[in-house]
Write a protein that holds these residues in place. Structure first.
Motif, mmCIF file in Angstrom:
data_model
loop_
_atom_site.group_PDB
_atom_site.id
_atom_site.type_symbol
_atom_site.label_atom_id
_atom_site.label_comp_id
_atom_site.label_asym_id
_atom_site.label_seq_id
_atom_site.Cartn_x
_atom_site.Cartn_y
_atom_site.Cartn_z
ATOM 1 N N UNK A 63 1.039 -1.265 0.039
ATOM 2 C CA UNK A 63 0.049 -0.154 -0.213
ATOM 3 C C UNK A 63 0.976 1.281 -0.042
ATOM 4 N N UNK A 64 1.761 1.179 0.677
ATOM 5 C CA UNK A 64 2.654 2.641 0.864
ATOM 6 C C UNK A 64 3.403 2.726 -0.392
ATOM 7 N N UNK A 65 3.877 1.637 -1.065
ATOM 8 C CA UNK A 65 4.707 1.615 -2.257
ATOM 9 C C UNK A 65 3.672 2.026 -3.677
ATOM 10 N N UNK A 66 2.500 1.486 -3.533
ATOM 11 C CA UNK A 66 1.566 1.605 -4.706
ATOM 12 C C UNK A 66 0.722 2.943 -4.753
ATOM 13 N N UNK A 67 -0.039 3.137 -3.632
ATOM 14 C CA UNK A 67 -0.933 4.050 -3.505
ATOM 15 C C UNK A 67 -0.100 5.513 -3.696
ATOM 16 N N UNK A 68 -0.067 5.926 -4.886
ATOM 17 C CA UNK A 68 0.626 7.225 -4.834
ATOM 18 C C UNK A 68 -0.099 8.406 -4.965
ATOM 19 N N UNK A 69 0.534 9.445 -4.301
ATOM 20 C CA UNK A 69 -0.042 10.896 -4.261
ATOM 21 C C UNK A 69 0.018 11.279 -5.941
ATOM 22 N N UNK A 70 -1.080 12.035 -6.256
ATOM 23 C CA UNK A 70 -1.200 12.474 -7.713
ATOM 24 C C UNK A 70 -1.578 11.580 -8.684
ATOM 25 N N UNK A 71 -1.817 10.125 -8.347
ATOM 26 C CA UNK A 71 -2.313 9.263 -9.112
ATOM 27 C C UNK A 71 -3.532 8.512 -8.557
#
Length: 166
Positions: A63-71
């Motif tokens: 979750x920390x790696x994939x859930x991206x700010x701006x996307x």
């Protein structure tokens, strides 16, 4: 148990002609590929054990790696708003060592809190992304009483009902 449920769900979805993409976090993943899968999907189904009342550490790292700010989300004047994955749904399918009565009986561990309330932190994370949750599924007491055939029957019914809402 989780792999059995995962394979079963994928099979049901493919039999019904749904396009299915999968990830098994323990086997590795590419962050950009995972982000692309989320943008592609109408429905994301998570199959996960619950350890210490939350997802395993690898899932949290995912979750920390994939859930991206701006996307997946952006800033907003109102905290918790600004999710960019609107129009997408998710379903949590979980396995627990806890007995089901621990969720129902007010004198037991969860004090009568139902499954959705106990999983509220995961629902809030997805709400933050703009996603809409479907009713969660759970298998209880999976270590002491692994009723696999019963679990699969219940999962069939749950998944078929959930698919009617999308």
């Amino acid at each position: 148990m989780n792999r059995t449920l995962f394979d079963h769900m994928a099979g049901i979805l493919q039999e019904q002609d749904y396009a299915v993409q999968t990830t098994i976090i323990q086997e590795g993943y590419t962050i950009e590929e995972e982000r692309t899968k989320f943008l592609w999907a109408d429905l994301v189904i998570y199959q996960t054990p619950i350890y210490w009342f939350s997802v395993p550490g690898l899932f949290k790292t995912y979750m920390d790696e994939v859930y991206a700010y701006g996307l997946f989300f952006k800033g907003s004047d109102t905290y918790g708003q600004g999710g960019l994955l609107t129009g997408k749904k998710y379903m949590l399918s979980t396995t627990w060592n806890a007995p089901e009565t621990a969720f129902q009986d007010t004198s037991q561990f969860f004090g009568g809190s139902g499954l959705e309330e106990v999983l509220a932190h995961l629902h809030r994370a997805h709400e933050f992304l703009g996603m809409q949750g479907l009713k969660s599924f759970a298998c209880y007491d999976v270590v002491k009483q692994p009723k696999i055939d019963l679990f699969l029957l219940k999962l069939d019914a749950h998944l078929r009902e959930a698919l009617q809402t999308i």
